[in-house]
Design a protein around this motif. Structure first.
Motif, short mmCIF file in Angstrom:
data_model
loop_
_atom_site.label_atom_id
_atom_site.label_comp_id
_atom_site.label_asym_id
_atom_site.label_seq_id
_atom_site.Cartn_x
_atom_site.Cartn_y
_atom_site.Cartn_z
N ILE A 220 -6.37 -1.00 -2.34
CA ILE A 220 -6.15 -0.04 -3.42
C ILE A 220 -5.68 1.26 -2.80
CG2 ILE A 220 -7.78 -1.02 -5.07
CD1 ILE A 220 -9.84 1.00 -4.08
N SER A 221 -5.24 2.19 -3.64
CA SER A 221 -4.74 3.47 -3.16
C SER A 221 -5.30 4.59 -4.03
CB SER A 221 -3.21 3.49 -3.22
OG SER A 221 -2.71 4.78 -2.90
N VAL A 222 -5.31 5.80 -3.47
CA VAL A 222 -5.68 6.97 -4.27
C VAL A 222 -4.47 7.88 -4.47
CG1 VAL A 222 -8.11 6.93 -3.64
CG2 VAL A 222 -6.51 8.17 -2.19
N GLU A 223 -3.30 7.45 -3.99
CA GLU A 223 -2.06 8.18 -4.24
C GLU A 223 -1.70 8.04 -5.72
OE1 GLU A 223 0.16 10.05 -2.74
OE2 GLU A 223 -0.75 10.14 -0.76
N PRO A 224 -1.57 9.18 -6.46
CA PRO A 224 -1.32 9.10 -7.90
C PRO A 224 -0.09 8.29 -8.28
CG PRO A 224 -1.93 11.33 -7.27
CD PRO A 224 -1.75 10.56 -6.00
N SER A 225 0.94 8.27 -7.43
CA SER A 225 2.18 7.58 -7.77
C SER A 225 2.19 6.11 -7.32
CB SER A 225 3.37 8.30 -7.13
OG SER A 225 3.24 8.33 -5.71
N SER A 226 1.13 5.67 -6.68
CA SER A 226 1.11 4.31 -6.12
C SER A 226 0.86 3.27 -7.21
CB SER A 226 0.01 4.20 -5.06
OG SER A 226 -0.14 2.86 -4.63
N PRO A 227 1.57 2.13 -7.14
CA PRO A 227 1.29 1.02 -8.06
C PRO A 227 -0.09 0.40 -7.81
CG PRO A 227 2.84 0.33 -6.37
CD PRO A 227 2.69 1.81 -6.21
N LEU A 228 -0.69 0.72 -6.66
CA LEU A 228 -2.02 0.21 -6.32
C LEU A 228 -3.12 1.22 -6.66
CD1 LEU A 228 -1.27 -1.34 -2.79
CD2 LEU A 228 -1.29 -2.50 -5.01
N LEU A 229 -2.79 2.25 -7.47
CA LEU A 229 -3.77 3.28 -7.79
C LEU A 229 -5.03 2.65 -8.38
CD1 LEU A 229 -4.39 6.32 -8.03
CD2 LEU A 229 -3.45 6.23 -10.35
N ALA A 230 -6.18 3.04 -7.80
CA ALA A 230 -7.46 2.46 -8.20
C ALA A 230 -7.93 2.98 -9.56
CB ALA A 230 -8.52 2.77 -7.15
#
Length: 338
Positions: A220-230
């Motif tokens: 998962i990611s915490v980058e707001p623009s990431s498609p993997l945003l948690a």
């Protein structure tokens, strides 16, 4: 706490152990961590103190603007210098010179110390006496290529905010609590006098889950623009807010991938399995070992001992199971990491 990095002794876990579990008597470790991340894959592995001083002092000066207390001792010559710079009483060159002279006296020696011992992997070697700086190791260069690297800055900033807010409250630790705002997806600190929005809940929790979905272990990611945003998810569903005490407490919050949280086979209002309850208990113990202010919050909400915290979770789980009945556990999509 050593289980955190022993279960999967990766470079990412060693870095997170430093940021999340190292002893904090000042915020310098966070400023140094953010500076190293900012420098990234430097062309020359030797980083001179003059080069390091610019981002290091900049991060501290920025934090001093909203949080004057950055150290547990009563005074600091270096922080006084940073405050003078913020007031326009000192120019940039003088700030850099004073940072080289005063800013790194303890933090370079202490950076790799976790639980009173040095971790097995170093991200830099102290060469101040021989070359006037620090030398980045191969481990750090490999860390910059990790898929988790972009999350580290968010996690470091969130941890810094939590610690400085606890110091800034200026009251007994037991009177400071960290709670969750569902609308803002943020954590805030509160005591009898005030409530302060601290930081993103995602950024605060991601490191303790090692950048993976709590349920299925996918990245998962915490980058707001990431498609993997948690997604921020209530382990015991929010619909039980009338039955479960402090359901918005950090003890009941996890980060989940969108598939587990709201996908076709997602959790929704079902109850996670007992295996996942054990995982929640383990994750909460990581939070407690990170000390200020999550430790005090979790202990006040769930119990002062490991046994009482386990009993608290089991009790709330039994209530949830009686109300919602259906159990849920997804298929693992990644390696078990916590």
């Amino acid at each position: 706490m050593s289980r955190f990095y022993e279960i999967e002794p990766s470079l990412e876990n060693y870095w997170r152990a430093v940021i999340l579990f190292g002893n904090n008597v000042a915020s310098y470790k966070f400023a140094l961590g953010k500076s190293l991340l900012e420098l990234g894959a430097v062309q020359d592995d030797l980083v001179r103190l003059e080069q390091l001083a610019e981002p290091f002092s900049r991060h501290l000066c920025e934090h001093l603007k909203h949080a004057p207390k950055q150290i547990t001792s009563k005074s600091s010559k270096f922080l006084d210098t940073c405050k003078s710079f913020n007031l326009g009483e000192l120019n940039q060159q003088s700030l850099i010179e004073q940072t080289v002279k005063l800013g790194f006296n303890n933090v370079i020696d202490a950076f790799h110390i976790v639980n009173r011992a040095e971790i097995d992997t170093r991200f830099f070697i102290d060469e101040r006496k021989t070359h006037g700086g620090i030398r980045m190791t191969e481990a750090f260069l490999q860390l910059t290529e990790s898929e988790q690297f972009q999350s580290f800055e968010h996690e470091t900033e969130a941890r810094w905010r939590l610690v400085e807010e606890a110091w800034g409250m200026g009251v007994s630790r037991n009177l400071v609590s960290v709670e969750y705002d569902r609308e803002l997806k943020a954590l805030f600190a509160s005591n009898r006098e005030r409530r302060v929005n601290i930081t993103s809940c995602r950024d605060s929790l991601n490191g303790y889950q090692k950048g993976h979905c709590f349920y299925c272990y996918t990245s998962i990611s915490v980058e707001p623009s990431s498609p993997l945003l948690a997604d921020v998810d209530h382990f015991l569903p929010w619909v039980l807010n009338q039955d479960i005490p402090a359901i918005n407490g950090v003890w009941n919050l996890v980060l989940a991938c969108p598939e587990c949280n709201r996908g076709e086979q997602g959790k929704f209002a079902r109850i996670p399995s007992l295996l996942l309850l054990e995982r929640l208990h383990r994750r909460n113990e990581y939070l407690i070992n990170s000390h200020l202010p999550l430790r005090e919050t979790l202990m006040s909400q769930t119990g002062r001992t490991t046994e009482r915290r386990a009993q608290f979770l089991q009790t709330q789980y039994n209530i949830a199971k009686q109300r919602l009945i259906h159990q849920w556990q997804p298929q693992a999509r990644g390696e078990a990491t916590f």
